[in-house]
Enzyme design. Structure first.
Site, short mmCIF file in Angstrom:
data_model
loop_
_atom_site.label_atom_id
_atom_site.label_comp_id
_atom_site.label_asym_id
_atom_site.label_seq_id
_atom_site.Cartn_x
_atom_site.Cartn_y
_atom_site.Cartn_z
N GLY A 64 -1.04 15.15 -0.45
CA GLY A 64 -2.46 14.83 -0.39
C GLY A 64 -2.67 13.53 0.35
O GLY A 64 -1.79 12.66 0.36
N GLN A 69 -6.91 6.01 3.07
CA GLN A 69 -5.52 5.61 3.32
C GLN A 69 -5.20 5.46 4.81
O GLN A 69 -4.20 4.84 5.16
CB GLN A 69 -4.56 6.63 2.71
CG GLN A 69 -4.58 6.65 1.19
CD GLN A 69 -3.69 7.74 0.66
OE1 GLN A 69 -4.10 8.88 0.54
NE2 GLN A 69 -2.44 7.40 0.36
N CYS A 110 2.45 8.01 -4.32
CA CYS A 110 1.37 7.84 -3.34
C CYS A 110 1.97 7.40 -2.01
O CYS A 110 2.84 6.53 -1.99
CB CYS A 110 0.39 6.79 -3.86
SG CYS A 110 -0.97 6.47 -2.75
N LEU A 111 1.47 7.99 -0.92
CA LEU A 111 1.99 7.62 0.41
C LEU A 111 1.70 6.16 0.73
O LEU A 111 2.37 5.57 1.57
CB LEU A 111 1.38 8.53 1.48
CG LEU A 111 1.79 10.01 1.40
CD1 LEU A 111 1.06 10.83 2.45
CD2 LEU A 111 3.30 10.16 1.54
N HIS A 152 -6.41 12.08 -8.02
CA HIS A 152 -5.74 10.95 -7.38
C HIS A 152 -6.41 10.60 -6.05
O HIS A 152 -6.71 9.43 -5.77
CB HIS A 152 -4.26 11.33 -7.18
CG HIS A 152 -3.43 10.34 -6.42
ND1 HIS A 152 -2.34 9.71 -6.97
CD2 HIS A 152 -3.51 9.89 -5.13
CE1 HIS A 152 -1.80 8.89 -6.06
NE2 HIS A 152 -2.49 8.99 -4.94
N GLU A 153 -6.69 11.63 -5.23
CA GLU A 153 -7.29 11.39 -3.91
C GLU A 153 -8.74 10.92 -4.04
O GLU A 153 -9.20 10.09 -3.26
CB GLU A 153 -7.22 12.64 -3.03
CG GLU A 153 -5.83 13.23 -2.81
CD GLU A 153 -4.78 12.22 -2.34
OE1 GLU A 153 -5.15 11.21 -1.70
OE2 GLU A 153 -3.60 12.44 -2.62
N HIS A 156 -8.88 7.34 -4.54
CA HIS A 156 -8.75 6.59 -3.27
C HIS A 156 -10.12 6.39 -2.61
O HIS A 156 -10.41 5.30 -2.10
CB HIS A 156 -7.86 7.35 -2.28
CG HIS A 156 -6.39 7.13 -2.45
ND1 HIS A 156 -5.82 5.87 -2.37
CD2 HIS A 156 -5.37 7.99 -2.67
CE1 HIS A 156 -4.50 5.99 -2.54
NE2 HIS A 156 -4.21 7.26 -2.73
NI NI Z 1 -2.36 8.17 -2.99
#
Ligand code: NI
Length: 185
Positions: A64, A69, A110-111, A152-153, A156
Site C-alpha cells: 500500500g 508518502q 511502512c515503506l 494505515h494508508e 497517512h
Molecule cells: Ni505506511
C-alpha cells in the site's frame, strides 16, 4: 515508415512514460505530517499519479502507498494485497463509512519506516467509499490485511504514521534509528 532502431527507441520512450518511480519520504520527515486535500477532479493528472504510485509501490515492494508518502498532499491511495500482485485498487477521496466494533492487533510495517514492524490495533472490518480512476463512486467491504492496509494508508492522508501508535520510548528509538540510516545513505 519504421525501422528496428526507431521502434526500439519508441518502445523505450513508451516504457519511460509508463514507468516513473517516485521517491518515498522517510520518517521522521515533517512532510509526512501534512494533511492531504480532497482531489477536486479525477483527470489524467490523477490517473498518472495513481499509475506512478502503483509502480513505486510494486517496486519497493509494498502492499500500500498513500500520496502523502511521495510528497503529494492529495487524497489518493493505492493498495494491492494479492499474492499475485495483480489486483491493484486505487482509492481517491476515500472515506470510512462503517467500522466494526471488533478490533484486532496485527503487525504493520511502512515503506516510510523501512525495517520497522510492530503491532497496531485497528477495527477488524471497515467499509470504504471512494472514487475509482474513472471518477466513479464505489464502496468496498474490507477485512483482514486489506482492512489493516486501508486504515494505515488513510492515516497517512491525515498526516499520521503508524509508529505514532507505539510508546513514546519506541518512537524515540525509531526516530534515532531512521536518522542514523539516513546518515549512512
Ligand atoms: Ni505506511
Amino acid at each position: 515508415m519504421a525501422n528496428a532502431s526507431l521502434q526500439r527507441l519508441a518502445a523505450s520512450q513508451i516504457t519511460l512514460e509508463i514507468m516513473a518511480l517516485l521517491s518515498i519520504l522517510n520518517y521522521p520527515d515533517k512532510r509526512l505530517h501534512k494533511v492531504a486535500k480532497p482531489v477536486p477532479e479525477v483527470n489524467d493528472r490523477i490517473r498518472r499519479l495513481v499509475a506512478d504510485m502503483a509502480e513505486t509501490m510494486y517496486a519497493a515492494p509494498g502492499v500500500g502507498l498513500a500520496a502523502t508518502q511521495v510528497d503529494v498532499h492529495e487524497r489518493v491511495i493505492v493498495i494491492d494485497v494479492s499474492e499475485t500482485h495483480d489486483e491493484l485498487l486505487a482509492f481517491i477521496n476515500p472515506e470510512i463509512v462503517w467500522s466494526s466494533d471488533e478490533r484486532k492487533l496485527s503487525e504493520e510495517g511502512c515503506l516510510s519506516v523501512p525495517g520497522i514492524y510492530d503491532n497496531v490495533e485497528r477495527a477488524e472490518k471497515v467499509r470504504v467509499r471512494a472514487l475509482n480512476e474513472k471518477g466513479e463512486t464505489f464502496e468496498l467491504d474490507c477485512e483482514g490485511l486489506l482492512a489493516v492496509c486501508i486504515q494505515h494508508e488513510m492515516d497517512h492522508l491525515m498526516g499520521h504514521v503508524f509508529v505514532e501508535y507505539l510508546s513514546p520510548l519506541k518512537q524515540t528509538r525509531i526516530k534515532s534509528k531512521m536518522k542514523k540510516l539516513a546518515h549512512a545513505m
